[in-house]
Design an enzyme around this catalytic site. Sequence first.
Site, PDB file in Angstrom:
ATOM      1  N   HIS A  83       0.817  -1.216   0.000  1.00  0.00           N
ATOM      2  CA  HIS A  83       0.000   0.000   0.000  1.00  0.00           C
ATOM      3  C   HIS A  83       0.846   1.259   0.000  1.00  0.00           C
ATOM      4  CE1 HIS A  83       0.339  -0.052   4.533  1.00  0.00           C
ATOM      5  NE2 HIS A  83       0.358   1.251   4.341  1.00  0.00           N
ATOM      6  N   ASP A 128      -0.135  -7.484   1.525  1.00  0.00           N
ATOM      7  CA  ASP A 128       0.396  -6.119   1.609  1.00  0.00           C
ATOM      8  C   ASP A 128       1.923  -6.148   1.743  1.00  0.00           C
ATOM      9  OD1 ASP A 128       0.548  -3.398   1.842  1.00  0.00           O
ATOM     10  OD2 ASP A 128      -0.234  -3.302   3.895  1.00  0.00           O
ATOM     11  N   GLY A 221       2.798   6.657   8.874  1.00  0.00           N
ATOM     12  CA  GLY A 221       4.185   6.940   8.553  1.00  0.00           C
ATOM     13  C   GLY A 221       5.107   5.780   8.850  1.00  0.00           C
ATOM     14  N   SER A 223       4.181   2.614   8.066  1.00  0.00           N
ATOM     15  CA  SER A 223       3.849   1.555   7.119  1.00  0.00           C
ATOM     16  C   SER A 223       5.083   1.007   6.421  1.00  0.00           C
ATOM     17  CB  SER A 223       2.885   2.080   6.055  1.00  0.00           C
ATOM     18  OG  SER A 223       1.566   2.083   6.509  1.00  0.00           O
ATOM     19  N   GLY A 224       5.119  -0.313   6.286  1.00  0.00           N
ATOM     20  CA  GLY A 224       6.217  -0.964   5.588  1.00  0.00           C
ATOM     21  C   GLY A 224       7.448  -1.199   6.429  1.00  0.00           C
TER      22      GLY A 224
END
Length: 273
Positions: A83, A128, A221, A223-224
């Site tokens: 995402h 994801d 912020g 994410s990942g």
Amino acid sequence: MKVLIVFALALAYASGSALRSQIEPREVLVPVQEGPSGRITHGEDAHTDQFPYQVGLSLKIGSSSAWCGGSLIGHEWVLTAAHCTDGVDSVEVSLGSTVRSSPKVKHHVTKDDIIIHSDWDSKNLKNDISLIRIPHVEYNSAIHSVELPKLESHYSTYTGDEVIASGWGRTSDSSSSVAAHLQYAHMHIISNTACKRTFLTLIRDSNICVSTSAGVSTCNGDSGGPLVLESDKIQIGLTSFGSSAGCEKEYPAVFTRVTSYLDWIKDHTGIYY
């Protein structure tokens, strides 16, 4: 750091579309500016070179910018969330940072260097996960890859294990920007069964969840970014989503489970343990 949170009681009877409105990916879709010094939601300031595998991603989507995290898994590969990279035009990859604006190495890559899982579903955040190929980087005390789980760890649930999440995400629900200084937080894994009480059918075997007691959580912020075992610093998750209710509400935080994608990572990068 921020996670997506849901109103469990209301969601028990929610439709699929209504349920999706309660979740929130962890990227920041606001102008990337310096945030106040402080804590990942109730986390701690990272020491210099404490997380040499931590990667910062400044994402360009047309005239807009977004911020995500990632992890260095090889000399030429960064692991992050689908995402974060879905639809982006280019990415500025920062390596060796503790202060977000002062990376040791910075690379600019285009969408041609991004591999998104072919079964990624943006409606329910299934699969994801994505990869970014970067120019070769040499390892040192500030920049080094994280270790991934061994292939035989595929069936590990990790329930009850202590973990560490890190990132430059928002440090509170009231913050309007990402953090200036890298944050980290100690949390522990809960069972997917427990996590489903909040997120229902959004939780799959390919997810892993942590509790966020005392409001210690990932946030927008983050994410990942990586989730590693406290015991040996092996990466077992990457930040995916939480609840739209806020980061400090003590709902579970949800991550993509790395062991579910070891073959996928190996097929695209040749990296395995």
